[in-house]
Scaffold this motif. Structure first.
Motif, PDB file in Angstrom:
ATOM      1  N   GLY A 118      -5.884   1.567  13.456  1.00  0.00           N
ATOM      2  CA  GLY A 118      -5.728   2.541  12.291  1.00  0.00           C
ATOM      3  C   GLY A 118      -4.282   1.972  11.648  1.00  0.00           C
ATOM      4  O   GLY A 118      -4.216   2.228  11.175  1.00  0.00           O
ATOM      5  N   ALA A 119      -3.480   1.629  12.228  1.00  0.00           N
ATOM      6  CA  ALA A 119      -2.488   1.076  11.714  1.00  0.00           C
ATOM      7  C   ALA A 119      -2.506   0.334  10.831  1.00  0.00           C
ATOM      8  O   ALA A 119      -2.875   0.062   9.163  1.00  0.00           O
ATOM      9  N   SER A 120      -3.789  -1.006  10.751  1.00  0.00           N
ATOM     10  CA  SER A 120      -4.487  -1.425   9.736  1.00  0.00           C
ATOM     11  C   SER A 120      -5.241  -1.188   8.915  1.00  0.00           C
ATOM     12  O   SER A 120      -5.359  -1.724   7.160  1.00  0.00           O
ATOM     13  N   TRP A 121      -6.032  -0.167   8.949  1.00  0.00           N
ATOM     14  CA  TRP A 121      -6.731   0.196   7.828  1.00  0.00           C
ATOM     15  C   TRP A 121      -5.822   1.451   7.262  1.00  0.00           C
ATOM     16  O   TRP A 121      -6.385   1.393   5.528  1.00  0.00           O
ATOM     17  N   ASP A 122      -4.305   1.730   7.808  1.00  0.00           N
ATOM     18  CA  ASP A 122      -3.978   2.358   7.013  1.00  0.00           C
ATOM     19  C   ASP A 122      -2.273   1.840   5.955  1.00  0.00           C
ATOM     20  O   ASP A 122      -2.678   1.848   4.844  1.00  0.00           O
ATOM     21  N   ARG A 123      -3.034   0.247   6.387  1.00  0.00           N
ATOM     22  CA  ARG A 123      -2.166  -0.685   5.355  1.00  0.00           C
ATOM     23  C   ARG A 123      -3.203  -1.177   4.352  1.00  0.00           C
ATOM     24  O   ARG A 123      -3.119  -1.022   2.999  1.00  0.00           O
ATOM     25  N   LEU A 124      -4.197  -0.349   4.710  1.00  0.00           N
ATOM     26  CA  LEU A 124      -5.508  -1.098   3.429  1.00  0.00           C
ATOM     27  C   LEU A 124      -5.298  -0.153   2.253  1.00  0.00           C
ATOM     28  O   LEU A 124      -5.502  -0.007   1.680  1.00  0.00           O
ATOM     29  N   LEU A 125      -5.194   1.204   2.959  1.00  0.00           N
ATOM     30  CA  LEU A 125      -5.314   2.670   2.582  1.00  0.00           C
ATOM     31  C   LEU A 125      -4.547   2.714   1.514  1.00  0.00           C
ATOM     32  O   LEU A 125      -4.299   3.690   0.224  1.00  0.00           O
ATOM     33  N   ALA A 126      -3.401   1.754   1.820  1.00  0.00           N
ATOM     34  CA  ALA A 126      -1.988   2.501   1.389  1.00  0.00           C
ATOM     35  C   ALA A 126      -1.874   1.716   0.270  1.00  0.00           C
ATOM     36  O   ALA A 126      -1.822   2.240  -1.101  1.00  0.00           O
ATOM     37  N   ARG A 127      -3.068   0.670   0.524  1.00  0.00           N
ATOM     38  CA  ARG A 127      -3.305  -0.558  -1.077  1.00  0.00           C
ATOM     39  C   ARG A 127      -4.304  -0.170  -1.923  1.00  0.00           C
ATOM     40  O   ARG A 127      -3.794  -0.339  -3.108  1.00  0.00           O
ATOM     41  N   TRP A 128      -4.859   0.358  -1.567  1.00  0.00           N
ATOM     42  CA  TRP A 128      -5.736   1.348  -2.402  1.00  0.00           C
ATOM     43  C   TRP A 128      -5.328   2.656  -3.187  1.00  0.00           C
ATOM     44  O   TRP A 128      -5.611   2.921  -4.414  1.00  0.00           O
ATOM     45  N   HIS A 129      -5.033   3.042  -2.367  1.00  0.00           N
ATOM     46  CA  HIS A 129      -4.052   4.214  -3.191  1.00  0.00           C
ATOM     47  C   HIS A 129      -3.038   3.925  -4.016  1.00  0.00           C
ATOM     48  O   HIS A 129      -2.855   4.367  -5.109  1.00  0.00           O
ATOM     49  N   ALA A 130      -2.254   3.081  -3.956  1.00  0.00           N
ATOM     50  CA  ALA A 130      -1.004   1.872  -4.826  1.00  0.00           C
ATOM     51  C   ALA A 130      -2.306   1.522  -6.439  1.00  0.00           C
ATOM     52  O   ALA A 130      -1.620   1.881  -7.009  1.00  0.00           O
ATOM     53  N   ASP A 131      -2.830   1.075  -5.321  1.00  0.00           N
ATOM     54  CA  ASP A 131      -3.246   0.062  -6.789  1.00  0.00           C
ATOM     55  C   ASP A 131      -4.333   0.614  -7.799  1.00  0.00           C
ATOM     56  O   ASP A 131      -4.330   1.085  -8.738  1.00  0.00           O
ATOM     57  N   HIS A 132      -5.406   2.018  -7.141  1.00  0.00           N
ATOM     58  CA  HIS A 132      -6.174   2.910  -7.933  1.00  0.00           C
ATOM     59  C   HIS A 132      -6.249   4.479  -7.573  1.00  0.00           C
ATOM     60  O   HIS A 132      -6.968   4.944  -8.115  1.00  0.00           O
TER      61      HIS A 132
END
Length: 166
Positions: A118-132
């Motif tokens: 879950g923490a790795s998904w959170d890291r991925l989603l944070a990047r997606w939200h920040a960039d897109h």
């Protein structure tokens, strides 16, 4: 963040065929379902005279809440689209061959036990939200590259996380 944290990257993922068993299961039962269903899928593929050509995949139809729409899947070769049918037999329900559609995806890797994914998904989603500023096309998957069947030490398990961007 530690320097050994796997990067989050945009990649172009191929579309490929998987044999899959999809169900809606209680979130608390995900691990048990995936363990059982991955075995059933592998057995069905082998009974049909085909072969699994890659690691186990957990393919989600949406972000789980109390339940998860999830498929236990394996990439396959030598099977047509549709129900998996053993040589000379009836289709093996509910295992079907379907395309797992690729495209532009955000990916990273989780290293360690599955209870920390879950923490790795959170890291991925944070990047997606920040960039897109978005959430992707809806589905996403985990490729269990190294896990309990090949490595007894959970600290060495590796799971590739893939979020299609649309």
């Amino acid at each position: 963040m530690p320097t050994d944290t796997p990067p989050v990257e945009v990649t172009l993922e191929p579309t490929f065929l998987v044999a899959a068993s999809r169900r809606t299961v209680a979130r608390a039962d995900l691990g048990a379902f995936l363990d059982l269903a991955h075995g059933e899928v592998r057995d069905a593929v082998e009974a049909a005279g085909a072969r699994v050509v890659g690691p186990a995949i957990a393919w989600y139809g949406h972000v789980p809440d109390a339940t998860a729409d999830v498929a236990a899947a394996f990439p396959v070769a030598g099977l047509p689209l549709g129900p998996v049918t053993p040589a000379g037999g009836e289709p093996v329900a509910p295992v079907e061959v379907v395309p797992l559609t690729g495209g532009r995806c955000l990916v990273t890797e989780h290293v360690g036990p599955h209870d920390g994914v879950g923490a790795s998904w959170d890291r991925l989603l944070a990047r997606w939200h920040a960039d897109h500023g978005g959430v992707g096309r809806g589905d996403f998957w985990e490729v269990h590259r190294v896990g309990r069947t090949t490595e007894p030490d959970p600290a060495r398990w590796r799971t590739r996380l893939v979020l299609p961007l649309g």
